[in-house]
Design a protein around this motif. Structure first.
Motif, PDB file in Angstrom:
ATOM      1  N   LYS A   1       2.246   7.970  -5.997  1.00 57.57           N
ATOM      2  CA  LYS A   1       1.467   9.034  -6.249  1.00 57.57           C
ATOM      3  C   LYS A   1       2.273  10.335  -6.286  1.00 57.57           C
ATOM      4  O   LYS A   1       2.015  11.197  -5.411  1.00 57.57           O
ATOM      5  CB  LYS A   1       0.046   8.846  -5.216  1.00 57.57           C
ATOM      6  CG  LYS A   1      -0.901   7.736  -5.467  1.00 57.57           C
ATOM      7  CD  LYS A   1      -2.025   7.966  -4.472  1.00 57.57           C
ATOM      8  CE  LYS A   1      -3.001   6.820  -4.803  1.00 57.57           C
ATOM      9  NZ  LYS A   1      -3.960   6.822  -3.626  1.00 57.57           N
TER      10      LYS A   1
ATOM     11  N   ILE B   1      -1.256   6.440   3.881  1.00 60.40           N
ATOM     12  CA  ILE B   1      -1.972   5.462   2.997  1.00 60.40           C
ATOM     13  C   ILE B   1      -3.538   6.039   2.945  1.00 60.40           C
ATOM     14  O   ILE B   1      -4.060   6.273   1.774  1.00 60.40           O
ATOM     15  CB  ILE B   1      -2.091   3.944   3.305  1.00 60.40           C
ATOM     16  CG1 ILE B   1      -0.565   3.287   3.186  1.00 60.40           C
ATOM     17  CG2 ILE B   1      -3.082   3.124   2.459  1.00 60.40           C
ATOM     18  CD1 ILE B   1      -0.509   1.834   3.882  1.00 60.40           C
TER      19      ILE B   1
ATOM     20  N   ALA C   1       6.302   8.697   2.686  1.00 57.98           N
ATOM     21  CA  ALA C   1       5.907   7.250   2.721  1.00 57.98           C
ATOM     22  C   ALA C   1       7.397   6.463   2.425  1.00 57.98           C
ATOM     23  O   ALA C   1       7.274   5.334   3.060  1.00 57.98           O
ATOM     24  CB  ALA C   1       5.077   7.163   1.416  1.00 57.98           C
TER      25      ALA C   1
ATOM     26  N   GLU D   1       0.748  -1.187  -0.058  1.00 48.01           N
ATOM     27  CA  GLU D   1       0.091  -0.032  -0.113  1.00 48.01           C
ATOM     28  C   GLU D   1       0.948   1.124   0.024  1.00 48.01           C
ATOM     29  O   GLU D   1       0.634   2.333  -0.526  1.00 48.01           O
ATOM     30  CB  GLU D   1      -0.943   0.069   1.221  1.00 48.01           C
ATOM     31  CG  GLU D   1      -2.027  -1.111   1.220  1.00 48.01           C
ATOM     32  CD  GLU D   1      -2.968  -0.770   0.198  1.00 48.01           C
ATOM     33  OE1 GLU D   1      -3.109   0.277  -0.184  1.00 48.01           O
ATOM     34  OE2 GLU D   1      -3.577  -1.759  -0.248  1.00 48.01           O
TER      35      GLU D   1
ATOM     36  N   ASN E   1       6.949  10.253  -2.837  1.00 50.80           N
ATOM     37  CA  ASN E   1       6.337  10.872  -1.515  1.00 50.80           C
ATOM     38  C   ASN E   1       7.324  10.393  -0.735  1.00 50.80           C
ATOM     39  O   ASN E   1       7.559   9.137  -0.118  1.00 50.80           O
ATOM     40  CB  ASN E   1       5.092  10.156  -1.364  1.00 50.80           C
ATOM     41  CG  ASN E   1       4.518  10.734   0.039  1.00 50.80           C
ATOM     42  OD1 ASN E   1       5.061  10.889   0.997  1.00 50.80           O
ATOM     43  ND2 ASN E   1       3.221  10.875   0.292  1.00 50.80           N
TER      44      ASN E   1
ATOM     45  N   THR F   1       1.208   4.708  -2.345  1.00 55.42           N
ATOM     46  CA  THR F   1       1.219   5.809  -1.983  1.00 55.42           C
ATOM     47  C   THR F   1       2.615   6.595  -2.508  1.00 55.42           C
ATOM     48  O   THR F   1       2.329   7.622  -2.898  1.00 55.42           O
ATOM     49  CB  THR F   1       1.365   5.777  -0.554  1.00 55.42           C
ATOM     50  OG1 THR F   1       0.012   5.255  -0.056  1.00 55.42           O
ATOM     51  CG2 THR F   1       1.152   7.391   0.068  1.00 55.42           C
TER      52      THR F   1
ATOM     53  N   THR G   1       2.102  14.661  -3.679  1.00 57.35           N
ATOM     54  CA  THR G   1       3.052  14.846  -2.854  1.00 57.35           C
ATOM     55  C   THR G   1       3.369  16.252  -2.329  1.00 57.35           C
ATOM     56  O   THR G   1       3.759  16.345  -1.185  1.00 57.35           O
ATOM     57  CB  THR G   1       4.374  14.239  -2.977  1.00 57.35           C
ATOM     58  OG1 THR G   1       4.637  15.088  -4.551  1.00 57.35           O
ATOM     59  CG2 THR G   1       4.347  12.849  -3.488  1.00 57.35           C
TER      60      THR G   1
ATOM     61  N   GLY H   1      -5.005   9.137   3.772  1.00 53.72           N
ATOM     62  CA  GLY H   1      -4.878  10.439   3.385  1.00 53.72           C
ATOM     63  C   GLY H   1      -5.476  11.065   4.770  1.00 53.72           C
ATOM     64  O   GLY H   1      -5.719  10.547   5.568  1.00 53.72           O
TER      65      GLY H   1
END
Length: 197
Positions: free
Chosen positions: A46, A114, A73, A39, A70, A43, A50, A116
């Motif tokens: 994405k 993850i 993460a 997961e 990110n 993240t 960021t 948000g």
């Protein structure tokens, strides 16, 4: 030799640095890690969430540029990958309680990254208290934009008429047009939502 468990506020006795209960608790946190790693990969990938895009202000970087990954993460993933899969591996470490606390923090942060940020919840009771006695009774024509601007509530005249028809909401005056107190509408909305016929 028997000592107290090193976990703060735990008074269980143990021959290691963590008691049986704290080892079980730590293992439950560790067991979540294998599901979090993939997961976090999603993240990390994405890129568009960021950092906010630079809209051409005085900040550096090209307009619309984003970080390649990110970084938060990525760091949490690296931290979680360093965790032993078995909590028993930590029982002989004098820093076991601190490490257990750190692992819990990493897992919690991973879940937050993850998922948000939590959606902001509207506190209708607080808004009702704030507007009670301040706002006069209004017709629906004036009430709808007022509620949108002052309370962040998007509601239709049809919903207000439905409240009145069902007896949930009483008009302050009916002539020439019905008027309602905003705090009464907020209270009704918090109880019945956007209910319509």
């Amino acid at each position: 030799m028997t000592n107290e468990c090193t976990t703060e506020d735990c008074e269980n006795f143990t021959s290691t640095y963590l008691c049986t209960q704290c080892v079980t608790d730590l293992q439950a946190w560790i067991n979540q890690i294998p599901a979090l790693i993939p997961e976090l990969d999603v993240t990390i990938a994405k890129q568009d969430v960021t950092r906010p895009q630079n809209m051409g202000g005085s900040g550096g970087g090209k307009p619309g540029s984003t970080a390649p990954t990110n970084l938060d993460a990525s760091q949490i993933k690296e931290n979680l990958q360093s965790v032993y899969p078995h909590a028993a591996n930590y029982t002989q470490d004098q820093h076991a309680a601190g490490l257990a606390s750190l692992i819990k923090e990493w897992v919690t942060k991973a879940e937050r990254l993850i998922s948000g940020p939590e959606a902001e919840r509207v506190n209708h009771a607080a808004i009702k208290t704030r507007v009670k006695g301040i706002a006069p009774a209004m017709t629906t024509r004036n009430l709808i934009p007022w509620l949108r601007e002052k309370a962040g509530l998007s509601i239709t005249s049809q919903t207000i008429r439905h409240y009145a028809h069902k007896g949930y909401l009483r008009a302050v005056e009916r002539d020439p047009l019905p008027t309602y107190y905003p705090h009464d509408v907020l209270a009704t909305y918090s109880e019945h939502g956007k209910e319509t016929a």
